[in-house]
Design an enzyme around this catalytic site. Structure first.
Site, PDB file in Angstrom:
ATOM      1  N   GLY A 250       0.699  -1.041  -0.254  1.00 31.36           N
ATOM      2  CA  GLY A 250      -0.285   0.243   0.225  1.00 31.36           C
ATOM      3  C   GLY A 250       0.862   1.440   0.252  1.00 31.36           C
TER       4      GLY A 250
ATOM      5  N   GLY B 167       4.387   7.942   2.641  1.00 28.45           N
ATOM      6  CA  GLY B 167       5.050   6.871   1.750  1.00 28.45           C
ATOM      7  C   GLY B 167       4.556   5.726   1.531  1.00 28.45           C
TER       8      GLY B 167
ATOM      9  CG  ASP C 139      -7.884   2.185  11.421  1.00 30.09           C
ATOM     10  OD1 ASP C 139      -9.126   2.058  10.934  1.00 30.09           O
ATOM     11  OD2 ASP C 139      -7.037   1.682  10.173  1.00 30.09           O
TER      12      ASP C 139
END
Length: 863
Positions: free
Chosen positions: A576, A581, A716
């Site tokens: 990803g 970054g 998260d």
């Protein structure tokens, strides 16, 4: 002579002829539902019943459906039906299914031998299907079909698994008309007028030598033509579409012949023909008609005719029904000659009444009428009859009780009117209630979601509150409040909510100790924004929300991991990327030797790792955050937290090397598995048991318990952010946001921030407050994902905006909030734990040490 429409009109009216034909109710028997194939016995055709959760929840054809495949579900209705509507649904299976048909088409037959493909009025065959597994999608069939056999054929553009449930709607076709044969319609191209096409465009029979035979079409579709034949109903079709018309000069006999064939021999009482009478344009009803009868199809036409003359009308241009008495003549076929009265004759609908058509069921001289109708009376106004209570009933008229029957008819019509009004009202109320969550006009109340941006200046953490990035105005309470004050406090919070969500009762943490969090009964571990630093991860998400003093204590120490030789990293796959970054899956050579691990196996073989890489052009702030994240991650040592193994920080790009689990993330791992059943085990289908789920959930709780002991807030937590190793080992990570695969799990706020709103507690969405307690809420959602085997997204029936509005219902606490429902695999104690995690007040949510202890007990009991 002319007989206008009577009370006993039996012409079909598609808007009312919408009865469920028995898939859901069970009137259609299992043996009448067949299929071309089925995946398992538990997904056979008998389970294709709308809104029923039997077997494995639906009919599923065998194997992946390919674009060229023709797999079908067939229903035998045992007699002809006028079908106006179809409802479809996917395989929900109590929230464990995930298959549905995005499109389908329909084939039908009246005799079981000749099959026809349905097309809409624009010639398209494909019907849009479902977009999820549970919601019912109703599609009108325009034109309707008349059939005994119906095949529903799912279609797809890509290979995929398809499952379906369905219901057919309509009413019995008491006419018994199987086909009609007529001359081809004509075209009017008069100067100053649009071209009017008067052909039978939906005819499903054959055409030869400008003659149609062997089918049905517009003359039996239940749609009555308008007074002005150049206008059509709103179907995006051409002028004249509603009529079939013929020009007098094209027929030497001054008449047209129509032949009608029926399913069996019938005793005919009348024929009704809906005609146009726009005499100003040379169109009139026919002047007379003569009909011949044939007792059998192979017999000769009987010589005796039945005829009638009409009274022509040159004053009223309204379209109207003309009823022709047939005097109880018996036949299986009828041939009628209709004679022109002017240049054109136009017909939009034909129906027949017989002793089998006027159906009544007698119970104390009360009855049931056979079908609804709509017609034009002599003044051009509509006359509508009420629908029957059951389209399957079939009885004969008692001619000796006509007066009583008429009285009962009037009474039943009044009763049916009342019933229809009640049904429509209930449907209206139900739809209003089902529109979740409740929507209020914007002027009722407004509030803006409160989110904060953070920056790091030098060694001191300074918090700069930015303007709210979420600018959508949505209601929270009926009392209007100005938006600005609501950024800090919502109106009319209960005392308990103020205690649990507002800053007046924050507990100052003792950051000199690392004791496990002991619950929310007295002290709420929630830190004011000035106490929290959120480190910005390389992929754009907040890695953790950490107390500022904790950051200072941790970052004053040196990095506790070594510099790994960059040349020993080999890139395999990009997992990803984000704002600052990228995250790569890499092979690290000699990593075990680098870590100083002694092993009987070779220490030189490559090990899979995840590498977070900061872009060389990242901002100074992002660079500082990255280095602080490295220092903090190097201090996190727990068997259920992804561990930092090494770094590459001597030159750009800066990298941190973390563990990676060979089985990938938990969401993908579970979504590719089924519940552990004897069938799944015997067929080597990848599966998981309830004990496995409890084992993995216990490990997640253990990792979150460790983070809570350090006063870390994850922000998260979800299955996408948990990695799976051998023997169901779980480690919590933070790669989910960076992966395009999970972009749909995040809601973008004005093009900047993205938030996992379906996992977030109400106070996090509305007040921007993230605590250990909001992590507990997310843990409850994560548990729900696991026990649904990640087959659907949380709150999949709600849009993102509705999810946000649902948080307003939690705030109001008036009992209208929507909770995730219990899944089939989820034991009652675990679901009760989820509900506690979703408690409205923070102090009512369990702490992670309590959750971990509870799940460990459940796991020991399940083994």
């Amino acid at each position: 002579f002319l007989i206008y429409i009577s009370l006993f009109s039996v012409s079909l009216f598609p808007a009312i002829c919408r009865y469920p034909l028995g898939m859901h109710e069970g009137t259609i028997q299992d043996e009448d539902i067949t299929a071309s194939s089925q995946w398992y016995d538990s997904t056979g055709p008998q389970y294709a019943r709308l809104q029923r959760e039997e077997g494995d929840g639906a009919w599923c054809p065998a194997c992946l459906l390919q674009p060229e495949d023709v797999q079908f579900l067939q229903i035998d209705l045992h007699k002809l039906f006028f079908i106006t509507l179809i409802g479809t649904q996917g395989r929900h299976a109590h929230a464990t299914g995930k298959e549905f048909a995005r499109a389908y088409r329909i084939d039908y037959s009246r005799d079981g031998e000749r099959w026809l493909s349905w097309k809409d009025r624009q010639g398209r065959q494909a019907i849009q299907g479902n977009i999820d597994t549970y919601d019912v999608v109703l599609k009108d069939l325009r034109p309707p079909i008349i059939a005994r056999y119906v095949r529903v054929i799912p279609v797809t553009e890509l290979p995929m698994t398809i499952c379906m449930r369905l219901e057919l709607y309509g009413c019995a076709w008491f006419d018994g008309l199987e086909s009609y044969s007529i001359p081809e319609g004509g075209t009017i191209a008069a100067p100053g007028y649009p071209i009017v096409f008067l052909n039978d465009s939906t005819y499903d029979g054959f055409q030869k030598n400008r003659h149609l035979y062997g089918g049905l079409g517009q003359l039996t579709d239940g749609v009555l033509g308008l007074d002005d034949f150049t206008q059509s109903h709103q179907y995006r079709v051409w002028p004249g579409y509603d009529y079939v018309g013929w020009k007098n000069e094209n027929f030497s006999t001054g008449s047209i012949e129509m032949e009608f064939q029926f399913d069996r021999q019938r005793n005919f009482t009348s024929m009704k023909v809906h005609c146009n009478n726009m005499f100003s344009k040379g169109v009139k009803i026919f002047q007379r008609v003569e009909c011949l009868f044939k007792p059998q199809l192979i017999a000769e036409w009987e010589s005796e005719t039945v005829g009638a003359a009409t009274v022509l009308d040159d004053k009223n241009p309204s379209a109207r029904f003309v009823t022709i008495p047939l005097h109880q003549r018996v036949g299986k076929a009828i041939l009628c000659r209709l004679y022109f009265a002017d240049s054109w004759m136009m017909i939009s609908e034909i129906s027949f009444q017989s002793g089998e058509s006027l159906l009544f069921t007698a119970s104390s001289h009360c009855f049931e009428y056979r079908a609804p109708g709509s017609a034009m009376n002599t003044s051009g106004g509509p006359e509508t009859l009420m629908p029957p209570t059951n389209p399957w009933t079939e009885e004969k008229v008692d001619d000796s009780s006509t007066s009583i029957l008429v009285g009962c008819l009037v009474a039943i019509i009044l009763l049916l009117l009342i019933v229809i009004v009640i049904i429509l009202w209930k449907q209206y109320v139900q739809k209003r209630l089902e529109k979740a969550p409740r929507r209020i006009l914007e002027e009722d109340a407004t509030v803006r979601l409160s989110f904060y941006s953070y920056s790091i200046v030098g060694s001191q953490a300074q918090i700069h509150q930015a303007n709210p990035t979420y600018e959508r105005v949505f209601p929270l309470d009926l009392e209007y409040c100005q938006p600005a004050p609501l950024l800090h406090k919502l109106p009319e919070l209960s005392q308990s909510a103020e205690d649990s969500a507002c800053s007046g009762d924050y507990a100052e943490p003792d950051l000199t100790k690392s004791t496990p969090h002991q619950g929310f009964q007295n002290n709420v571990s929630h830190y004011a924004e000035t106490d929290i630093v959120s480190l910005q991860g390389v992929t754009g998400n907040n890695t953790y929300a950490v107390p500022a003093l904790t950051v200072d204590l941790l970052t004053k120490k040196d990095i506790s991991v070594g510099e790994f030789p960059r040349q020993q990293l080999r890139l395999k796959e990009k997992l990803g990327e984000g704002q600052f970054g990228e995250v790569h899956l890499c092979e690290a050579d000699n990593l075990l030797q680098f870590l100083g691990r002694s092993s009987t196996e070779s220490t030189s073989h490559a090990v899979l790792v995840a590498v977070k890489m900061l872009r060389s052009n990242a901002t100074k702030s992002a660079r500082n955050d990255f280095l602080k994240e490295i220092k903090i991650m190097s201090r996190l040592k727990d068997p259920n937290i992804i561990r930092l193994l090494g770094v590459c920080v001597r030159d750009d790009p800066l990298c941190m090397i973390t563990e990676y689990m060979e089985n990938g993330d938990l969401h993908q791992f579970l979504s590719q598995r089924e519940s552990s059943t004897p069938f799944a085990l015997s067929h080597n289908i990848p599966c998981v048991s309830c004990a496995h789920l409890l084992l993995m959930a216990t490990q997640i709780a253990s990792g979150m318990k460790y983070l809570a002991s350090l006063n870390f807030v994850n922000r998260d937590l979800a299955t996408r952010n948990c990695l799976v190793g051998n023997c169901y080992t779980i480690k919590i990570a933070d790669f989910g946001m960076s992966r395009n695969l999970y972009s749909g799990d995040y809601y973008r706020i004005q093009g900047r921030a993205v938030l996992p709103i379906r996992w977030m507690a109400w106070e996090s969405i509305l007040l921007g407050k993230f605590t250990t307690a909001s992590d507990v809420w997310a843990f409850g959602v994560t548990l729900w994902e696991m026990f649904s085997l990640c087959k659907e997204q949380p709150y999949s029936q709600l849009s993102d905006e509705q999810v946000i509005e649902n948080t307003g219902e939690f705030f109001r606490n008036q009992g209208r909030q929507i909770y995730l429902s219990q899944t089939l695999l989820c034991p009652n104690p675990v679901f009760n734990l989820m509900l506690k995690c979703w408690s409205r007040d923070i102090k009512d949510r369990p702490a992670f040490d309590i959750i971990h202890h509870f799940l460990a007990e459940q796991m020991n009991g399940a083994i």
